[in-house]
Design a protein around this motif. Sequence first.
Motif, PDB file in Angstrom:
ATOM      1  N   ARG A 110       0.716  -1.140   0.031  1.00 28.29           N
ATOM      2  CA  ARG A 110       0.011   0.074   0.065  1.00 28.29           C
ATOM      3  C   ARG A 110       1.004   1.304  -0.018  1.00 28.29           C
ATOM      4  N   LEU A 111       2.191   1.065  -0.378  1.00 33.29           N
ATOM      5  CA  LEU A 111       3.017   2.508  -0.458  1.00 33.29           C
ATOM      6  C   LEU A 111       3.276   3.022  -1.722  1.00 33.29           C
ATOM      7  N   GLY A 112       2.645   2.367  -2.834  1.00 37.78           N
ATOM      8  CA  GLY A 112       2.800   2.751  -3.918  1.00 37.78           C
ATOM      9  C   GLY A 112       2.514   4.219  -4.205  1.00 37.78           C
ATOM     10  N   SER A 113       1.363   4.526  -3.764  1.00 35.53           N
ATOM     11  CA  SER A 113       1.047   6.273  -3.785  1.00 35.53           C
ATOM     12  C   SER A 113       1.832   7.153  -3.204  1.00 35.53           C
ATOM     13  N   LEU A 114       2.577   6.632  -2.272  1.00 30.71           N
ATOM     14  CA  LEU A 114       3.499   7.492  -1.384  1.00 30.71           C
ATOM     15  C   LEU A 114       4.862   7.707  -2.483  1.00 30.71           C
ATOM     16  N   ARG A 115       5.015   6.631  -3.219  1.00 26.30           N
ATOM     17  CA  ARG A 115       6.085   6.533  -3.909  1.00 26.30           C
ATOM     18  C   ARG A 115       6.112   7.496  -5.180  1.00 26.30           C
ATOM     19  N   ALA A 116       4.716   7.422  -5.456  1.00 21.64           N
ATOM     20  CA  ALA A 116       4.415   8.214  -6.701  1.00 21.64           C
ATOM     21  C   ALA A 116       4.456   9.663  -6.510  1.00 21.64           C
ATOM     22  N   ALA A 117       3.858  10.299  -5.098  1.00 20.22           N
ATOM     23  CA  ALA A 117       3.971  11.302  -4.653  1.00 20.22           C
ATOM     24  C   ALA A 117       5.301  11.938  -4.477  1.00 20.22           C
ATOM     25  N   HIS A 118       6.069  11.158  -4.031  1.00 22.89           N
ATOM     26  CA  HIS A 118       7.646  11.515  -3.411  1.00 22.89           C
ATOM     27  C   HIS A 118       8.465  10.802  -4.107  1.00 22.89           C
ATOM     28  N   PRO A 119       8.940  10.606  -5.585  1.00 22.87           N
ATOM     29  CA  PRO A 119       9.759   9.864  -6.023  1.00 22.87           C
ATOM     30  C   PRO A 119      11.237   9.991  -5.585  1.00 22.87           C
ATOM     31  N   ASP A 120      11.730  10.975  -5.009  1.00 23.29           N
ATOM     32  CA  ASP A 120      12.960  10.954  -4.639  1.00 23.29           C
ATOM     33  C   ASP A 120      13.096  10.658  -3.209  1.00 23.29           C
ATOM     34  N   LEU A 121      11.867  10.130  -2.513  1.00 26.31           N
ATOM     35  CA  LEU A 121      11.985   9.636  -1.253  1.00 26.31           C
ATOM     36  C   LEU A 121      12.310   8.334  -0.940  1.00 26.31           C
ATOM     37  N   ASP A 122      13.298   7.874  -0.297  1.00 23.94           N
ATOM     38  CA  ASP A 122      13.929   6.624  -0.326  1.00 23.94           C
ATOM     39  C   ASP A 122      13.360   6.034   1.014  1.00 23.94           C
ATOM     40  N   LEU A 123      12.208   4.770   1.159  1.00 20.22           N
ATOM     41  CA  LEU A 123      12.178   4.234   2.271  1.00 20.22           C
ATOM     42  C   LEU A 123      12.981   2.959   2.596  1.00 20.22           C
ATOM     43  N   GLU A 124      13.297   2.829   3.985  1.00 16.61           N
ATOM     44  CA  GLU A 124      13.892   1.695   4.357  1.00 16.61           C
ATOM     45  C   GLU A 124      12.983   0.950   5.428  1.00 16.61           C
ATOM     46  N   ILE A 125      12.394  -0.308   4.998  1.00 19.87           N
ATOM     47  CA  ILE A 125      11.521  -0.995   5.921  1.00 19.87           C
ATOM     48  C   ILE A 125      12.448  -2.199   6.691  1.00 19.87           C
ATOM     49  N   ILE A 126      12.548  -2.026   7.835  1.00 18.38           N
ATOM     50  CA  ILE A 126      13.360  -3.031   8.914  1.00 18.38           C
ATOM     51  C   ILE A 126      12.411  -3.771   9.574  1.00 18.38           C
ATOM     52  N   THR A 127      12.393  -5.193   9.350  1.00 13.71           N
ATOM     53  CA  THR A 127      11.897  -6.156  10.174  1.00 13.71           C
ATOM     54  C   THR A 127      12.453  -6.920  10.846  1.00 13.71           C
ATOM     55  N   ASP A 128      12.388  -6.602  12.269  1.00 14.19           N
ATOM     56  CA  ASP A 128      13.621  -7.186  12.990  1.00 14.19           C
ATOM     57  C   ASP A 128      12.751  -7.723  14.321  1.00 14.19           C
ATOM     58  N   ASN A 129      13.043  -8.969  14.757  1.00  8.17           N
ATOM     59  CA  ASN A 129      12.637  -9.271  16.288  1.00  8.17           C
ATOM     60  C   ASN A 129      13.172  -8.326  17.211  1.00  8.17           C
ATOM     61  N   ARG A 130      14.095  -7.541  17.188  1.00 10.87           N
ATOM     62  CA  ARG A 130      14.489  -7.039  18.094  1.00 10.87           C
ATOM     63  C   ARG A 130      13.562  -5.310  18.177  1.00 10.87           C
ATOM     64  N   THR A 131      13.445  -4.921  19.325  1.00 12.01           N
ATOM     65  CA  THR A 131      12.828  -3.571  19.379  1.00 12.01           C
ATOM     66  C   THR A 131      13.528  -2.506  19.048  1.00 12.01           C
ATOM     67  N   LEU A 132      13.675  -2.025  17.880  1.00 13.48           N
ATOM     68  CA  LEU A 132      14.670  -0.952  17.500  1.00 13.48           C
ATOM     69  C   LEU A 132      14.389   0.474  18.074  1.00 13.48           C
ATOM     70  N   SER A 133      15.553   1.006  18.528  1.00 13.04           N
ATOM     71  CA  SER A 133      15.499   2.319  19.352  1.00 13.04           C
ATOM     72  C   SER A 133      15.298   3.651  18.408  1.00 13.04           C
ATOM     73  N   LEU A 134      14.321   4.399  18.541  1.00  8.57           N
ATOM     74  CA  LEU A 134      14.033   5.486  17.929  1.00  8.57           C
ATOM     75  C   LEU A 134      14.780   6.690  18.453  1.00  8.57           C
ATOM     76  N   ALA A 135      14.989   6.563  19.946  1.00  7.78           N
ATOM     77  CA  ALA A 135      16.026   7.604  20.488  1.00  7.78           C
ATOM     78  C   ALA A 135      17.397   7.454  20.062  1.00  7.78           C
ATOM     79  N   ARG A 136      17.781   6.225  19.815  1.00  9.28           N
ATOM     80  CA  ARG A 136      19.072   6.149  19.138  1.00  9.28           C
ATOM     81  C   ARG A 136      19.157   6.148  17.690  1.00  9.28           C
ATOM     82  N   ARG A 137      17.964   6.564  16.690  1.00  4.62           N
ATOM     83  CA  ARG A 137      17.932   6.588  15.535  1.00  4.62           C
ATOM     84  C   ARG A 137      18.182   5.338  14.649  1.00  4.62           C
ATOM     85  N   GLU A 138      17.788   4.307  15.208  1.00  2.00           N
ATOM     86  CA  GLU A 138      18.070   3.115  14.561  1.00  2.00           C
ATOM     87  C   GLU A 138      16.721   2.881  13.519  1.00  2.00           C
TER      88      GLU A 138
END
Length: 280
Positions: free
Chosen positions: A108-136
Amino acid sequence: MDWDDLRVFLEVARGGSLSAAARTLRLSHATVGRRLAALEAGLGRTLMERRPDGHRLTDDGEAVRALAEAMDERAQAILRREGAGGGLSGTVRVTMTQAMADRFLVPRLGSLRAAHPDLDLEIITDNRTLSLARREADLAIRLARPRQGELIGRRLATLGYGLYTIPGAPDTLIGYDETLADLPEAQWLAQHGGGRRMGFRANSVLGQLAATLAGFGIAFLPCLLAAGEPGLIRLPLPGPPLTREAWLLVHRDRKDVPRVRAVLDHIATVFARDRALLEG
């Protein structure tokens, strides 16, 4: 101080390793290592600890990262102002479960890509709870309300669960392995499984779905996952329904970054649009 050294340091901090930074910056592993060493030597401080599983920021590293992030945001703002059309650019990292990413959000991310073609997405699927405070990661989708004061949460949806099987499958259960016995889904199944034998265990909900489709028995699955499988039969629940809340989390220091805000708003729109599917 060389900005290129800071830029390399920032990418190592974001990716957690020299190799990840090298791929992002399209530099050699050795070049990334030399620039990081040069920055530490110039500052006279150790910014990162080298560990078997990657690089982790020291307290000094966290302080330098905050300054480097601010410099990077200002540089990106200048580039956006100079760019034609004022489009968004840069990378936004979003962490969530594998099932949520593969079976719901990414398609369901196709329309986001179409609206902002220079925006790069990185989807991280990880069993760890990544820290937003540490900018992971910049954004996180989690099945729990945030408790940390520096995180801002937006409730996305209520997720429903159901019992599913296929015709002719045995009257045995499919569930999580013992390492995940404390999950609400696992506890519900243990309480309301009617004493049935656990004939298949997996440490992922996608593994349970695959086992259900293979005819191993009955699984307690998120409705959003089962909805895309026409071969599944939904059974009546022998107990009260289970629901869990999905929350979209962002660190308060990142919530007004334009590219992060664009992704955040798009995700919220996707969840609102498909609320019925998620609730089951």
